[in-house]
Design a protein around this motif. Structure first.
Motif, PDB file in Angstrom:
ATOM      1  N   LEU B 308       0.744  -1.330   0.048  1.00 45.90           N
ATOM      2  CA  LEU B 308       0.119  -0.047  -0.041  1.00 45.90           C
ATOM      3  C   LEU B 308       0.878   1.353  -0.043  1.00 45.90           C
ATOM      4  N   PRO B 309       1.893   1.316   0.816  1.00 53.87           N
ATOM      5  CA  PRO B 309       2.704   2.620   0.672  1.00 53.87           C
ATOM      6  C   PRO B 309       3.254   2.733  -0.391  1.00 53.87           C
ATOM      7  N   ALA B 310       3.771   1.525  -1.192  1.00 52.20           N
ATOM      8  CA  ALA B 310       4.313   1.728  -2.437  1.00 52.20           C
ATOM      9  C   ALA B 310       3.225   2.274  -3.522  1.00 52.20           C
ATOM     10  N   PHE B 311       2.107   2.090  -3.196  1.00 49.31           N
ATOM     11  CA  PHE B 311       1.184   2.623  -4.312  1.00 49.31           C
ATOM     12  C   PHE B 311       0.817   3.717  -3.882  1.00 49.31           C
ATOM     13  N   GLY B 312       1.024   4.384  -2.725  1.00 50.51           N
ATOM     14  CA  GLY B 312       1.232   5.855  -2.335  1.00 50.51           C
ATOM     15  C   GLY B 312       2.202   6.438  -2.893  1.00 50.51           C
ATOM     16  N   VAL B 313       3.496   5.825  -2.670  1.00 49.82           N
ATOM     17  CA  VAL B 313       4.627   6.683  -3.657  1.00 49.82           C
ATOM     18  C   VAL B 313       4.331   6.867  -4.986  1.00 49.82           C
ATOM     19  N   TYR B 314       3.632   6.018  -5.606  1.00 47.80           N
ATOM     20  CA  TYR B 314       3.523   5.972  -7.096  1.00 47.80           C
ATOM     21  C   TYR B 314       2.352   7.054  -7.616  1.00 47.80           C
ATOM     22  N   SER B 315       1.407   6.979  -6.509  1.00 49.26           N
ATOM     23  CA  SER B 315       0.430   8.001  -6.803  1.00 49.26           C
ATOM     24  C   SER B 315       1.162   9.576  -6.883  1.00 49.26           C
ATOM     25  N   GLU B 316       1.958   9.542  -5.824  1.00 47.19           N
ATOM     26  CA  GLU B 316       2.587  11.024  -5.598  1.00 47.19           C
ATOM     27  C   GLU B 316       3.635  11.306  -6.808  1.00 47.19           C
ATOM     28  N   VAL B 317       4.417  10.493  -7.215  1.00 46.90           N
ATOM     29  CA  VAL B 317       5.209  10.428  -8.337  1.00 46.90           C
ATOM     30  C   VAL B 317       4.532  10.565  -9.860  1.00 46.90           C
ATOM     31  N   VAL B 318       3.678   9.987  -9.943  1.00 43.27           N
ATOM     32  CA  VAL B 318       2.790   9.743 -11.414  1.00 43.27           C
ATOM     33  C   VAL B 318       2.234  11.257 -11.326  1.00 43.27           C
ATOM     34  N   ALA B 319       1.545  11.902 -10.510  1.00 41.66           N
ATOM     35  CA  ALA B 319       1.078  13.137 -10.656  1.00 41.66           C
ATOM     36  C   ALA B 319       2.081  14.195 -10.710  1.00 41.66           C
ATOM     37  N   THR B 320       3.173  14.370  -9.956  1.00 41.52           N
ATOM     38  CA  THR B 320       4.171  15.100 -10.011  1.00 41.52           C
ATOM     39  C   THR B 320       4.725  15.177 -11.401  1.00 41.52           C
ATOM     40  N   PHE B 321       5.408  13.875 -11.803  1.00 37.50           N
ATOM     41  CA  PHE B 321       6.080  14.055 -13.159  1.00 37.50           C
ATOM     42  C   PHE B 321       5.157  14.114 -14.208  1.00 37.50           C
ATOM     43  N   SER B 322       3.752  13.870 -14.086  1.00 35.48           N
ATOM     44  CA  SER B 322       3.060  14.341 -15.389  1.00 35.48           C
ATOM     45  C   SER B 322       2.391  15.578 -15.269  1.00 35.48           C
ATOM     46  N   SER B 323       2.867  16.603 -14.171  1.00 33.34           N
ATOM     47  CA  SER B 323       2.406  17.903 -13.947  1.00 33.34           C
ATOM     48  C   SER B 323       1.264  18.063 -13.882  1.00 33.34           C
ATOM     49  N   GLY B 376      -6.419  -3.307 -10.023  1.00 31.71           N
ATOM     50  CA  GLY B 376      -6.536  -3.126 -11.279  1.00 31.71           C
ATOM     51  C   GLY B 376      -6.976  -1.488 -11.600  1.00 31.71           C
ATOM     52  N   VAL B 377      -7.971  -1.408 -10.716  1.00 32.27           N
ATOM     53  CA  VAL B 377      -8.532   0.284 -10.741  1.00 32.27           C
ATOM     54  C   VAL B 377      -7.038   1.266 -10.707  1.00 32.27           C
ATOM     55  N   LYS B 378      -6.399   0.981  -9.590  1.00 32.45           N
ATOM     56  CA  LYS B 378      -5.253   1.851  -9.111  1.00 32.45           C
ATOM     57  C   LYS B 378      -4.318   1.940 -10.437  1.00 32.45           C
ATOM     58  N   ILE B 379      -4.076   0.868 -11.060  1.00 29.86           N
ATOM     59  CA  ILE B 379      -3.035   1.137 -12.350  1.00 29.86           C
ATOM     60  C   ILE B 379      -3.721   1.835 -13.260  1.00 29.86           C
ATOM     61  N   TYR B 380      -5.203   1.743 -13.584  1.00 29.25           N
ATOM     62  CA  TYR B 380      -5.661   2.556 -14.805  1.00 29.25           C
ATOM     63  C   TYR B 380      -5.768   4.139 -14.261  1.00 29.25           C
ATOM     64  N   ASP B 381      -5.970   4.236 -12.721  1.00 28.52           N
ATOM     65  CA  ASP B 381      -5.923   5.780 -12.587  1.00 28.52           C
ATOM     66  C   ASP B 381      -4.613   6.153 -12.591  1.00 28.52           C
ATOM     67  N   TRP B 382      -3.480   5.602 -12.602  1.00 31.92           N
ATOM     68  CA  TRP B 382      -2.197   5.999 -13.027  1.00 31.92           C
ATOM     69  C   TRP B 382      -2.035   6.453 -14.220  1.00 31.92           C
ATOM     70  N   ILE B 383      -2.532   5.383 -15.020  1.00 30.21           N
ATOM     71  CA  ILE B 383      -2.463   5.695 -16.534  1.00 30.21           C
ATOM     72  C   ILE B 383      -3.276   7.009 -16.898  1.00 30.21           C
ATOM     73  N   TRP B 384      -4.346   7.167 -16.476  1.00 37.18           N
ATOM     74  CA  TRP B 384      -5.148   8.297 -16.758  1.00 37.18           C
ATOM     75  C   TRP B 384      -4.757   9.656 -16.153  1.00 37.18           C
ATOM     76  N   THR B 385      -3.853   9.590 -15.046  1.00 40.51           N
ATOM     77  CA  THR B 385      -3.312  10.644 -14.655  1.00 40.51           C
ATOM     78  C   THR B 385      -2.075  11.188 -15.526  1.00 40.51           C
ATOM     79  N   MET B 386      -1.521  10.157 -16.291  1.00 36.49           N
ATOM     80  CA  MET B 386      -0.535  10.796 -17.346  1.00 36.49           C
ATOM     81  C   MET B 386      -1.188  11.061 -18.556  1.00 36.49           C
ATOM     82  N   PHE B 387      -2.454  10.690 -18.827  1.00 34.97           N
ATOM     83  CA  PHE B 387      -3.160  11.226 -19.828  1.00 34.97           C
ATOM     84  C   PHE B 387      -3.570  12.733 -19.886  1.00 34.97           C
TER      85      PHE B 387
END
Lengths: 284, 694
Positions: B308-323, B376-387
């Motif tokens: 779970l904390p790993a998912f938290g890190v990815y959520s922060e990183v993907v949003a930040t580096f997708s601006s 799976g929902v989480k993975i898609y959320d990160w994909i659509w964050t990059m979108f």
């Protein structure tokens, strides 16, 4: 000349290497030799197809979207404050849920159909086998034939086999990948495994639960013979082996793996029950 | 006379317990490797002590670090511990891979018992002393900053947790030098680990190391949960918390409920081994499956504690580096909570092969697959964050992308394992080993490394070297695929895990590839250390004192890098989900406080180090049956806790004037720094001030 010979030698070596690598999968369920393993392989194939649809979109979309929306590509829409869409939510939640519901039906039916405790449907009565996990060998008792063998299980082709398992030591797990899945063997308890071989052959079996320094040696062969050969083999075993008498019995419980299988021509009455009770008695 | 005294003093210690003596008596490769490992531990310890003495750093180490109650310093110490233990456990993994590659039809160079100790320590360390300290360290550092707090709720408890974990890790290291470790695997299944089958000290080392660690983790869980519930700044509603905080909260709740079953399981096993109880023995009514249930009642939530904390890190990183704003925040929160809840309903899938009936197996199999939905929902959320974002391929983002692509493969094999009839075939084989490494390396380890690269500039004030970061990343990914994809094949072919010798020549090519992969992974770690060294050497060129090197979104980027010990001169007030991002767009990201006030912080305390060291000594006494040591240890811990309760003077004041000086210095420096656009954020032009766009 030398170089080309070296090259062809290298090539030969490499292809031999790759070929021997491909042989590995032949030891597993892909090369199934019985009805249970065949069903398991069929189930695996169905699941594999479903899983393509689970992973495919992620494997495609992740690199495509990441690359398309890279910082240096200035021809894209940039919507930094966009973060929700009901349509996308539907796409994200509904298909995975539907797939899992679909798989749930598959799991329910196959788990019951391939329950290791479920007797195989056959006109013949199952061959009774009692398997005892020991340090670091398996004892297979065929009570009706009144003989036993260490690290060797001989069965007739096309006849169901019902194995009762226990352990004379720590927990173990019996796996014959080409015939069926595994089940634990635990001291003082009996578990069951039903399987059958559909073609003659020699199949690898093993304990997969670590149980000490000789664990890696705890392998055995399952030999599936045509019924006539099987009967002949039983006759021979009962005529030529040594009896499992009071002298041979304690040796079974010593920590060792015999280099060759041992066949016992006769066994004491209720050997399996005796081990079952013995392993729950206080150790002195 | 001597016969009476020495056993009482030394317990069951004999000269033969030392690996050097064993190697002297029996100089095989296996024993020499054991003695070599012991000398590395001793040499390493002597080197560290000599270095600190030579640099004259004992006093500052003690007063600024070891006794500190500052959540930031405790977080950093956790992560240092994680790296030390990662190094040891990765070397062990390389040794095991080399052994299996060398042992096709020959005994290889490691004796069976030595090999078994290696897989037992490798697993125990990676879970309890690498993964847990890493994620606890990261949460410790980041979470209080993200919720706008000055510390965690119980700073002293935090230090005690750190030291219990450190003491337990120390015990693991001592087991290399004195005696031997358990051969029963990281799960320590009885009856194999009972006295009847494993009479030596090995399982006792395992029991006490895990017990100390699990108590530490339970306390950490309580601490974090209370911090998140009670210490959020004004306006930080639950549904405004950064996703990393949400995952930290769910992980803490899992720790509170999942760690006690482990403590109970090891305690019952200890009762069996020390006082002749029969909870899990073969004889007198013991039943080892009770242990299996207790262990996995902890063990399954545990894997979600890690992920779970790993998912938290990815959520922060993907949003930040997708601006870009995180896509589907509410979905991500719901998915996190759903995973946390479901994680308690699946433990039986660790023993589908126990012989229970098909209804039970099918129900647990379906529950297991259900976890795939929120994941799976989480993975898609990160994909659509990059979108519709602007994606920058910095090192943390590379880890995130590699994670999304690789984790999904682990998810597939997870579904295969969740289907009981298929699990029967690959349970206990290398397929299972490949699966959980496929979840934990791309899932947990990549996230921890992404978080390390992402927050390192915040913690130390300079960026990590980009080039070495990429090289190391490449090795972690290539090494992972090489090392673990062959294991899927071998497992499907029925190769049992924990096998010291291999009798199938057909397995050889796959084992060679896996061995090469292990070496690549080792290089990945080595390059990570090279990167650290290069980064420290070039630190002046890469300073980001202004504190916002990545155009960050959360509160933690709104203060200097490194942050002052009090974090916030005035506690912030937030109005939305990405408060710092919004403030930058409104043109006032660094508002000076209306007035500077004195800030009260906890004073340093010796309690943590004392409890950790004495706890480890007590455990050591119990392992070796040195009863005097165990009794003194228990009394000393009690005395320490009582003595601490009489300490009244536990707070210190940082005067307003000092805070004003610190803050003004930072704001002055900030005014002189040029904001940079994202395209040059990985160059020395980045001084930690982001150009505001969009």
């Amino acid at each position: 000349m030398n170089a080309s010979r070296g090259k062809s030698a290298c090539f030969a070596l490499l292809s031999a290497f790759l070929l021997s690598g491909c042989n590995a999968v032949k030891l597993g369920v892909m090369n199934h030799a019985g009805p249970i393993a065949a069903s398991q392989w069929r189930l695996y194939s169905i699941v594999a197809v479903v899983l393509i649809f689970v992973a495919g979109p992620v494997l495609l979309l992740t690199p495509l979207i990441a690359w398309h929306y890279r910082l240096s590509n200035k021809h894209n829409a940039f919507r930094p404050n966009w973060g929700f869409s009901w349509t996308l939510e539907g796409f994200i939640w509904i298909p995975p849920t539907a797939i899992v519901i679909g798989l749930a039906f598959l799991v329910w039916s196959y788990t019951h159909a391939l329950d290791p405790y479920r007797p195989l449907v056959s006109a013949q009565a199952p061959l009774e086998v009692q398997a005892v996990g020991l340090d670091w060998k398996w004892l297979f008792i065929e009570p009706d034939q009144r003989f036993a063998a260490v690290n060797l299980l001989v069965i007739p082709v096309n006849r169901p086999v019902h194995i009762s398992l226990t352990s004379g030591t720590v927990m173990q797990s019996l796996l014959i990948p080409q015939l069926s899945g595994q089940i634990y063997a635990m001291a003082g308890m009996t578990t069951h495994l039903n399987l059958a071989a559909s073609r003659p052959g020699v199949y690898r079996g093993e304990n997969t639960q670590f149980n000490g320094a000789g664990f890696q040696n705890e392998k055995f062969n399952v030999v599936a013979l045509p019924p006539a050969d099987y009967d002949r083999w039983v006759e021979q075993a009962r005529a030529s082996g040594h009896p499992l008498d009071a002298a041979a019995y304690p040796a079974l419980f010593r920590q060792s793996s015999p280099p060759q299988p041992i066949v016992f021509s006769s066994i004491p009455q209720d050997l399996f029950q005796r081990i079952l009770v013995q392993s729950t008695e206080p150790r002195s | 006379m001597t016969e009476g005294v020495w056993p009482a003093v030394l317990g069951r210690f004999v000269w033969h317990s030392l690996p050097f003596v064993r190697a002297w008596e029996n100089p095989t490769a296996s024993e020499i490797i054991g003695a070599g490992a012991a000398s590395i531990v001793i040499f390493g310890a002597v080197l560290v002590v000599a270095l600190i003495t030579r640099l004259g750093k004992w006093r500052s180490l003690w007063s600024e670090w070891l006794t500190s109650l500052d959540h930031k310093k405790i977080g950093i110490m956790y992560i240092v511990l994680a790296f030390v233990m990662l190094t040891r456990a990765l070397i062990e993994a390389v040794l095991m891979r080399m052994q299996q590659a060398a042992a096709v039809g020959s005994p290889g160079f490691l004796a069976p018992n030595h090999f078994a100790q290696l897989f037992s320590t490798h697993g125990s360390i990676m879970i309890f002393f690498m993964a847990m300290p890493f994620l606890v360290g990261l949460i410790n550092y980041v979470m209080p900053l993200q919720i706008g707090s000055r510390d965690v709720a119980f700073p002293l408890l935090n230090s005690i947790s750190l030291w219990l974990t450190g003491g337990a890790a120390g015990l693991m290291m001592v087991s290399l030098v004195i005696g031997e470790f358990s051969t029963g695997g990281w799960s320590g299944y009885p009856p194999y680990t009972e006295l009847a089958f494993s009479p030596g000290v090995g399982p006792d080392y395992w029991i006490w190391a895990v017990t100390l660690g699990s108590v530490g983790s339970t306390l950490t869980g309580i601490n974090f949960a209370v911090t998140i519930y009670k210490m959020r700044c004004d306006g930080m509603h639950l549904m405004r918390m950064p996703l990393f905080v949400w995952t930290a909260l769910c992980t803490s709740i899992l720790m509170i409920f999942a760690m006690p079953p482990l403590t109970v399981a090891t305690a019952l096993l200890a009762l069996d081994r020390y006082l002749g109880f029969h909870f899990f023995t073969n004889d007198l009514g013991g039943n080892m499956m009770n242990y299996a249930n207790l262990f996995w009642l902890f063990g399954h939530p545990e894997v979600y504690i890690l992920i779970l904390p790993a998912f938290g890190v990815y959520s922060e990183v993907v949003a930040t580096f997708s601006s870009k704003e995180l896509y589907g925040y509410t979905s991500l929160v719901l998915a996190t909570a759903a995973i946390a809840l479901l994680s308690f309903t699946v433990w039986v899938h660790h023993f589908f092969t126990m012989g229970q009936n098909a209804n039970i197996n099918a129900a647990f199999g379906i529950a297991t697959m259900a976890i795939g939905v929120p994941t799976g929902v989480k993975i898609y959320d990160w994909i659509w964050t990059m979108f519709r974002g602007e994606v920058r391929f910095s090192v943390p983002m590379l880890y995130s992308l590699a994670f999304m692509m690789t984790f999904v493969l682990g998810g597939l094999t997870g579904i295969i394992l969740a289907i009981p009839p298929l699990d029967y075939l690959v349970h206990n084989t290398l397929f299972l080993v490949a699966h959980f490494h496929n979840m934990l390396i791309p899932g947990l380890l990549y996230a921890m490394l992404a978080g390390y690269h992402y927050w390192f500039p915040k913690a130390f004030g300079f960026r990590l070297d980009e080039k070495w970061g990429r090289i190391s990343f490449g090795c972690w990914v290539a090494g992972f695929y090489l090392a673990f994809m062959p294991l899927y094949v071998l497992g499907a072919a029925g190769m049992a895990r924990r096998t010291q010798e291999v009798f199938e020549p057909a397995f050889r090519p796959w084992l060679y590839v896996a061995g090469a992969g292990a070496l690549v992974l080792f290089c990945a770690l080595a390059f990570l250390f090279v990167q650290l060294w290069v980064s420290i050497r070039d630190r002046d060129a890469n300073r980001v004192f202004a504190g916002d090197p990545w155009d960050g979104r959360g509160l933690e980027w709104s203060i200097s890098a490194p942050p002052p010990e009090y974090n916030y001169a005035a506690l912030p007030r937030v109005h939305g989900r990405d408060p710092f991002y919004e403030a930058k767009r409104k043109g006032n990201p660094y508002p000076p406080p209306a007035s500077y006030d004195d800030i009260e912080l906890p004073k340093n305390s010796k309690t943590g180090p004392v409890i950790g060291v004495v706890g480890a000594a007590t455990a050591f006494g119990l392992v070796w049956h040195m009863w005097w040591l165990a009794v003194i240890g228990v009394l000393a811990i009690g005395a320490t806790v009582i003595a601490r309760s009489f300490a009244r003077d536990v707070r210190r004041i940082i005067p307003a004037a000092e805070i004003e000086r610190t803050e003004r210095r930072w704001l002055r420096a900030e005014a002189e720094i040029t904001p940079i656009p994202r395209a040059v954020e990985t160059t020395p032009a980045n001084r930690g001030l982001a150009e505001v766009s969009g």
